[in-house]
Design a protein around this motif. Structure first.
Motif, PDB file in Angstrom:
ATOM      1  N   VAL A  81       0.854  -1.181   0.000  1.00 51.18           N
ATOM      2  CA  VAL A  81       0.000   0.000   0.000  1.00 51.18           C
ATOM      3  C   VAL A  81       0.894   1.236   0.000  1.00 51.18           C
ATOM      4  CG1 VAL A  81      -1.902  -1.176   1.164  1.00 51.18           C
ATOM      5  CG2 VAL A  81      -0.144  -0.021   2.527  1.00 51.18           C
ATOM      6  N   ARG A  82       0.268   2.407  -0.141  1.00 49.87           N
ATOM      7  CA  ARG A  82       1.054   3.645  -0.244  1.00 49.87           C
ATOM      8  C   ARG A  82       1.985   3.861   0.946  1.00 49.87           C
ATOM      9  NH1 ARG A  82       0.872   5.759  -5.419  1.00 49.87           N
ATOM     10  NH2 ARG A  82      -1.137   5.123  -6.293  1.00 49.87           N
ATOM     11  N   ASP A  83       1.542   3.470   2.108  1.00 48.17           N
ATOM     12  CA  ASP A  83       2.373   3.685   3.293  1.00 48.17           C
ATOM     13  C   ASP A  83       3.655   2.853   3.278  1.00 48.17           C
ATOM     14  OD1 ASP A  83       0.553   5.493   4.247  1.00 48.17           O
ATOM     15  OD2 ASP A  83      -0.398   4.124   5.676  1.00 48.17           O
ATOM     16  N   ASP A  84       3.728   1.860   2.397  1.00 48.71           N
ATOM     17  CA  ASP A  84       4.927   1.020   2.293  1.00 48.71           C
ATOM     18  C   ASP A  84       5.974   1.607   1.349  1.00 48.71           C
ATOM     19  OD1 ASP A  84       3.856  -1.120   3.908  1.00 48.71           O
ATOM     20  OD2 ASP A  84       2.640  -1.725   2.182  1.00 48.71           O
ATOM     21  N   ALA A  85       5.676   2.700   0.675  1.00 45.93           N
ATOM     22  CA  ALA A  85       6.515   3.180  -0.428  1.00 45.93           C
ATOM     23  C   ALA A  85       7.955   3.441  -0.005  1.00 45.93           C
ATOM     24  CB  ALA A  85       5.907   4.437  -1.045  1.00 45.93           C
ATOM     25  N   ILE A  86       8.168   4.110   1.113  1.00 44.33           N
ATOM     26  CA  ILE A  86       9.528   4.436   1.539  1.00 44.33           C
ATOM     27  C   ILE A  86      10.308   3.159   1.841  1.00 44.33           C
ATOM     28  CG2 ILE A  86      10.913   5.521   3.352  1.00 44.33           C
ATOM     29  CD1 ILE A  86       8.753   7.671   3.568  1.00 44.33           C
ATOM     30  N   ALA A  87       9.674   2.224   2.526  1.00 42.48           N
ATOM     31  CA  ALA A  87      10.351   0.970   2.868  1.00 42.48           C
ATOM     32  C   ALA A  87      10.679   0.160   1.617  1.00 42.48           C
ATOM     33  CB  ALA A  87       9.477   0.156   3.814  1.00 42.48           C
ATOM     34  N   ILE A  88       9.790   0.169   0.627  1.00 48.42           N
ATOM     35  CA  ILE A  88      10.046  -0.547  -0.627  1.00 48.42           C
ATOM     36  C   ILE A  88      11.263   0.035  -1.332  1.00 48.42           C
ATOM     37  CG2 ILE A  88       9.134  -0.998  -2.939  1.00 48.42           C
ATOM     38  CD1 ILE A  88       6.326  -1.083  -1.572  1.00 48.42           C
ATOM     39  N   ALA A  89      11.308   1.356  -1.439  1.00 54.22           N
ATOM     40  CA  ALA A  89      12.454   2.003  -2.088  1.00 54.22           C
ATOM     41  C   ALA A  89      13.757   1.712  -1.341  1.00 54.22           C
ATOM     42  CB  ALA A  89      12.215   3.509  -2.183  1.00 54.22           C
ATOM     43  N   ASP A  90      13.694   1.634  -0.022  1.00 52.89           N
ATOM     44  CA  ASP A  90      14.883   1.320   0.767  1.00 52.89           C
ATOM     45  C   ASP A  90      15.370  -0.107   0.480  1.00 52.89           C
ATOM     46  OD1 ASP A  90      14.980   3.798   1.923  1.00 52.89           O
ATOM     47  OD2 ASP A  90      14.033   3.197   3.805  1.00 52.89           O
ATOM     48  N   VAL A  91      14.443  -1.062   0.389  1.00 55.95           N
ATOM     49  CA  VAL A  91      14.835  -2.445   0.081  1.00 55.95           C
ATOM     50  C   VAL A  91      15.478  -2.512  -1.299  1.00 55.95           C
ATOM     51  CG1 VAL A  91      13.981  -4.770  -0.383  1.00 55.95           C
ATOM     52  CG2 VAL A  91      13.143  -3.510   1.602  1.00 55.95           C
ATOM     53  N   LEU A  92      14.870  -1.866  -2.290  1.00 55.34           N
ATOM     54  CA  LEU A  92      15.427  -1.861  -3.640  1.00 55.34           C
ATOM     55  C   LEU A  92      16.827  -1.250  -3.656  1.00 55.34           C
ATOM     56  CD1 LEU A  92      12.203  -0.744  -5.533  1.00 55.34           C
ATOM     57  CD2 LEU A  92      13.334  -2.951  -5.810  1.00 55.34           C
ATOM     58  N   TYR A 140      15.667   7.439  -7.081  1.00 55.54           N
ATOM     59  CA  TYR A 140      15.347   6.732  -8.324  1.00 55.54           C
ATOM     60  C   TYR A 140      14.375   5.585  -8.061  1.00 55.54           C
ATOM     61  CZ  TYR A 140      15.857   3.692 -12.346  1.00 55.54           C
ATOM     62  OH  TYR A 140      15.591   2.893 -13.421  1.00 55.54           O
ATOM     63  N   PHE A 141      14.667   4.781  -7.061  1.00 54.98           N
ATOM     64  CA  PHE A 141      13.771   3.672  -6.762  1.00 54.98           C
ATOM     65  C   PHE A 141      12.462   4.147  -6.145  1.00 54.98           C
ATOM     66  CE2 PHE A 141      17.609   0.904  -7.127  1.00 54.98           C
ATOM     67  CZ  PHE A 141      17.106   0.099  -8.126  1.00 54.98           C
ATOM     68  N   ALA A 142      12.484   5.285  -5.506  1.00 55.62           N
ATOM     69  CA  ALA A 142      11.212   5.866  -5.055  1.00 55.62           C
ATOM     70  C   ALA A 142      10.340   6.215  -6.255  1.00 55.62           C
ATOM     71  CB  ALA A 142      11.473   7.106  -4.201  1.00 55.62           C
ATOM     72  N   LEU A 143      10.966   6.690  -7.323  1.00 58.54           N
ATOM     73  CA  LEU A 143      10.235   7.011  -8.552  1.00 58.54           C
ATOM     74  C   LEU A 143       9.636   5.754  -9.162  1.00 58.54           C
ATOM     75  CD1 LEU A 143       9.535   9.220 -10.675  1.00 58.54           C
ATOM     76  CD2 LEU A 143      11.751   8.735 -11.745  1.00 58.54           C
ATOM     77  N   LEU A 144      10.390   4.664  -9.216  1.00 59.29           N
ATOM     78  CA  LEU A 144       9.870   3.428  -9.781  1.00 59.29           C
ATOM     79  C   LEU A 144       8.820   2.782  -8.877  1.00 59.29           C
ATOM     80  CD1 LEU A 144      12.936   1.688 -11.442  1.00 59.29           C
ATOM     81  CD2 LEU A 144      11.409   3.456 -12.313  1.00 59.29           C
ATOM     82  N   THR A 145       8.967   2.960  -7.566  1.00 58.99           N
ATOM     83  CA  THR A 145       7.943   2.469  -6.648  1.00 58.99           C
ATOM     84  C   THR A 145       6.631   3.189  -6.886  1.00 58.99           C
ATOM     85  OG1 THR A 145       9.601   1.915  -4.958  1.00 58.99           O
ATOM     86  CG2 THR A 145       7.327   2.211  -4.217  1.00 58.99           C
ATOM     87  N   GLU A 146       6.701   4.474  -7.113  1.00 58.77           N
ATOM     88  CA  GLU A 146       5.502   5.252  -7.441  1.00 58.77           C
ATOM     89  C   GLU A 146       4.821   4.699  -8.685  1.00 58.77           C
ATOM     90  OE1 GLU A 146       4.760   9.567  -9.486  1.00 58.77           O
ATOM     91  OE2 GLU A 146       6.197   9.514  -7.827  1.00 58.77           O
ATOM     92  N   GLN A 147       5.613   4.407  -9.704  1.00 61.79           N
ATOM     93  CA  GLN A 147       5.055   3.864 -10.937  1.00 61.79           C
ATOM     94  C   GLN A 147       4.364   2.529 -10.697  1.00 61.79           C
ATOM     95  OE1 GLN A 147       7.648   1.942 -13.565  1.00 61.79           O
ATOM     96  NE2 GLN A 147       6.509   2.437 -15.416  1.00 61.79           N
TER      97      GLN A 147
END
Length: 229
Positions: free
Chosen positions: A12-23, A50-57
């Motif tokens: 979900v949206r609240d996971d975005a920062i953590a997802i970008a950090d893992v990537l 950069y990965f925050a941008l791809l997570t958004e996509q």
């Protein structure tokens, strides 16, 4: 579904920062890393936005499966995109934002975008695995394989094929264990790194096309965001 102490769920949206950090941490020393940005400190600074941008996509136009450990948070991620006959829509202002993020290394990221876009098999309905990443301190625990099996069950239920680009022979052998078959290898640039496309055929005799929805690609664009690992 649970893998070890981690539960697999949709992001979900609240996971975005953590997802970008893992990537970022998973790919910081990946197969394409030194070609994209030679110095690791600079690479880390670029990779996070950069990965925050791809997570958004992926949140806007695809599906992100994550493994979530209640003690530490997100430990592994898989970014999937449904592909009909055209690329996934780019994030708003993608080219401008990519230039701001990557700076002097824009040409490398652009070359990767163009190469993956040019070689993508858009003629066949499938799900595209853009990234599969596991936090370095949680690798070799079966989390990546668990995410693959989790999504493959849905693909097999609907008779949907899958596609990815492995970045080396080790990755290729791993994905082969999950039914992916090698396609023609290509290079990002004539002197650049090789990518190893792989295709997992649909497991039903008559694949079912997904109904149009929020995640289906509906708008073409010139360049597809890259998939560095």
């Amino acid at each position: 579904m649970t893998v070890s102490n981690a539960t697999i769920r949709s992001a979900v949206r609240d996971d975005a920062i953590a997802i970008a950090d893992v990537l970022t941490t998973a790919f910081l020393y990946g197969d394409l890393a030194t070609w994209l940005i030679p110095h690791p400190d600079t690479r880390a600074r670029v990779y996070r936005p950069y990965f925050a941008l791809l997570t958004e996509q992926a949140l806007d136009h695809g599906q992100i499966d994550i493994t979530y450990d209640p003690d530490v948070g997100v430990t592994a991620v898989a970014l999937w995109y449904p592909i009909a006959d055209r690329p996934v829509p780019a994030p708003d202002g993608y080219q401008t934002r990519l230039a701001q993020i990557t700076g002097e290394y824009l040409h490398r990221f652009t070359a990767l975008d163009q190469a993956t876009h040019r070689h993508h098999p858009y003629t066949d309905w499938h799900h595209y695995l853009g990234h599969l990443a596991v936090r370095p301190d949680f690798q070799r625990r079966g989390l990546g394989g668990g995410l693959l099996r989790h999504h493959h069950r849905e693909l097999d239920r609907t008779g949907t094929a899958a596609y990815l680009e492995a970045t080396g022979s080790d990755n290729s052998r791993l994905y082969a264990q999950f039914g992916y078959q090698p396609c023609a290898t290509y290079h990002v640039t004539p002197a650049g790194p090789a990518l190893f496309p792989m295709w997992r055929p649909a497991r039903l005799a008559t694949p079912q096309r997904h109904k149009a929805g929020r995640s289906e690609a509906t708008t073409p664009f010139a360049q597809q965001p890259s998939r560095p690992t």
